[in-house]
Design a protein around this motif. Structure first.
Motif, short mmCIF file in Angstrom:
data_model
loop_
_atom_site.label_atom_id
_atom_site.label_comp_id
_atom_site.label_asym_id
_atom_site.label_seq_id
_atom_site.Cartn_x
_atom_site.Cartn_y
_atom_site.Cartn_z
N UNK A 284 0.40 -1.10 0.16
CA UNK A 284 0.26 0.22 -0.07
C UNK A 284 0.75 1.19 0.15
N UNK A 285 2.08 0.87 0.17
CA UNK A 285 2.92 2.29 0.47
C UNK A 285 3.52 2.38 -1.19
N UNK A 322 13.37 3.79 1.10
CA UNK A 322 12.39 4.35 1.54
C UNK A 322 12.43 4.60 3.37
N UNK A 323 12.90 5.92 3.54
CA UNK A 323 12.73 6.17 5.38
C UNK A 323 10.94 7.02 5.59
N UNK A 328 3.04 -0.73 7.54
CA UNK A 328 3.77 -1.03 6.87
C UNK A 328 4.96 -1.54 6.23
N UNK A 329 6.21 0.05 5.84
CA UNK A 329 6.98 0.59 5.10
C UNK A 329 8.41 -0.15 6.28
N UNK A 333 10.72 -3.56 5.44
CA UNK A 333 12.65 -3.06 5.73
C UNK A 333 12.92 -4.22 6.99
N UNK A 334 12.35 -4.17 7.38
CA UNK A 334 12.98 -5.56 8.77
C UNK A 334 12.99 -6.91 8.15
#
Length: 579
Positions: A284-285, A322-323, A328-329, A333-334
């Motif tokens: 979604x991002x 992405x920062x 969700x992001x 990333x994790x």
């Protein structure tokens, strides 16, 4: 060959040496939609296990186009005296179909295909259908209609190419009813022998660093078109000389070996699951702009070809760069960071060589029985186990290993031709007793793997988790065995050779020697209790033959004989649980 056929460019290819792409293919290659394939890996996440397997759909597609044109040209030459000969334009259509058959793939190939939600009618998204959509979009977006017409490729030929990409099922209507053989070149839905597989078997084994006994160059000269009767229909099909039956057999053996050793490698499957989780979290991002400026998220991008053309393997880098602090992001990333640090999901249980009752069990059924519910809370000895068996922390994955036709011998669907007494050739489907005996009697093998997403588990926790999985899988097995069935007369088979479970299947990696490091155990049963049927059937004959000799005894049906006073034991050095 028709004019302009050799006016394209020459590609140097490690599999096919110099590949000359005709002009009608070159104008398609030189488009953004096709160049996108440079950024989609052929084997998806396999490169995380086999570092050299970084080849892409770009070179594979060029190889398929080359082989497709080569085979179609050869059939055209052999069929030149036919009442309906193959035309130059039809050869060109086959080449373009081979070139564009994979342009509908998403990031990391089949990994993306699994997470795209079905449409409103419940139809599953397939990359073949997306390839057709993108092919039509490619022509329209780059205004190629006139350029293709210069090579005698018109609208009706575009429709024909789309049908070549999709393949034709047994009773499906064809645009060119008398040219069924052409539909079998790129996507053979009848028996699976096509140039797509010929290229990726050769290419994948090369980049995986494996040797293969299969060589398509041995088969190519012996492909001809003869009338073959299937049911009430008789039509011209691709037929193979009887002398290359063993070579085709090697093709199917190569397919199974690749699935065992790489395509469905345990760690590759784990990383695929992790990447799919990351894509779902980030979906979604990630925004992709389609026609008219309309925005789509990652999973919705398949609805618009303009948006979908922006989606490729580089979205992993986009997520990492992405920062965004959206939850969700952050989670995506994790997960990707865990992949890079090798803090992978752990396989807490594995059931190899599932018997006939267990083969049909859906992964969702297994998951429902394994995850905790309110009644289970008191039975779990630690908070770690509660965390492991939460529904959102458990993944059940089912791997099917076969030779391309499930539990059926794939050679039974291939027509072979041979010389008759009058010097002519006659084609027929061979009965099983006339086929090569290289394929083992066990044609389908199923493996269940149960993963947890909880990181850094200790040895004792993994052992307890495995014990729970063992008990629950046995419950499923007993329930399915208790359902009354009609007795089926079975053939007496030769007993398999060697120890049943001390090693993985043929070509697989060596047994891991640390349960702590990898968190993986294998279920191995010896039918010690007549009241608790084994979860396993015998391993594949070919695999069993490679496992070496052992002291196990087998009955006349090839099953391991019951052993009295069997106990549950754990061998932590070989990852095996023995019932």
């Amino acid at each position: 060959m028709h004019a302009g056929r050799h006016n394209g460019k020459v590609f140097n290819d490690p599999i096919h040496s110099s590949v000359q792409m005709p002009k009608h293919c070159q104008i398609i290659i030189d488009t953004p939609e096709f160049q996108r394939l440079r950024f989609i890996k052929q084997l998806g996440c396999t490169c995380y296990v086999f570092p050299s397997a970084v080849h892409t759909r770009f070179e594979h597609s060029i190889g398929v186009s080359h082989l497709g044109g080569k085979l179609a040209s050869m059939l055209q030459h052999n069929d030149r005296n036919s009442s309906v000969p193959i035309q130059n334009t039809e050869v060109a259509c086959v080449e373009i179909a081979g070139l564009c058959h994979d342009i509908g793939h998403g990031p990391f190939s089949h990994a993306f295909e699994d997470i795209v939600p079905p449409d409103k009618d419940g139809k599953k998204w397939k990359h073949e259908e997306q390839s057709v959509i993108l092919f039509r979009y490619l022509i329209q977006h780059n205004s190629l209609e006139k350029k293709l017409e210069e090579h005698n490729i018109y609208a009706k030929d575009i429709d024909f190419i789309c049908q070549l990409i999709l393949g034709v099922k047994k009773d499906e209507e064809m645009l060119r009813e008398n040219k069924f053989c052409l539909y079998q070149i790129v996507n053979n839905s009848v028996n699976g022998v096509d140039v797509d597989k010929w290229d990726y078997f050769a290419r994948d084994t090369h980049y995986l660093g494996m040797k293969s006994a299969f060589d398509f160059n041995r088969i190519l000269p012996f492909v001809k078109v003869f009338d073959v009767k299937r049911g009430s229909k008789t039509r011209g099909e691709l037929c193979f000389r009887d002398k290359v039956a063993s070579d085709l057999n090697h093709m199917f053996l190569t397919r199974r070996r690749l699935h065992y050793t790489s395509y469905q490698h345990r760690v590759s499957k784990i990383i695929t699951i992790m990447l799919k989780d990351a894509f779902r979290e980030a979906a979604d991002h990630l925004v992709f702009v389609g026609k008219g400026g309309k925005e789509y998220n990652l999973l919705e991008s398949v609805k618009d070809p303009e948006a979908f053309c922006q989606v490729n393997d580089t979205i992993v880098n986009e997520i990492m760069r992405s920062r965004s602090q959206e939850s969700g992001m952050v989670k995506a990333r994790e997960i990707i960071d865990r992949i890079h640090k090798r803090e992978l999901y752990q396989c807490i249980a594995e059931c190899q060589h599932a018997n006939e009752e267990m083969r049909t069990v859906d992964s969702a059924v297994i998951k429902r029985l394994i995850v905790i519910d309110a009644d289970d809370l008191s039975s779990l000895s630690s908070s770690s186990l509660m965390e492991i068996f939460r529904a959102d922390n458990i993944e059940v994955e089912v791997s099917h290993f076969d030779y391309g036709s499930g539990d059926k011998n794939p050679l039974l669907d291939i027509p072979f031709y041979k010389k008759t007494g009058d010097g002519k050739f006659d084609a027929e489907l061979l009965p099983e007793d006339k086929l090569p005996a290289d394929l083992p009697q066990r044609l389908l093998d199923v493996t269940f793997r149960i993963y947890t997403k909880v990181p850094k588990l200790d040895r004792e926790t993994i052992k307890n988790a495995r014990d729970r999985c063992t008990t629950r899988l046995e419950m499923i097995n007993r329930r399915r065995r208790s359902v009354p069935t009609t007795p089926v007369k079975q053939k007496v088979r030769s007993p398999p050779i060697g120890r049943m479970a001390s090693s993985p299947p043929i070509g697989a990696v060596s047994p891991l020697n640390s349960i702590t490091s990898y968190g993986l155990d294998s279920f191995v049963s010896t039918d010690g209790d007549a009241g608790i049927p084994s979860l396993m059937s015998n391993p594949p004959d070919a695999a069993a033959a490679a496992l070496g000799t052992g002291s196990a005894e087998f009955n006349s049906r090839g099953s391991r004989s019951p052993e009295p006073e069997a106990k549950v034991t754990l061998d932590t050095t070989k990852r095996n649980i023995t019932f």
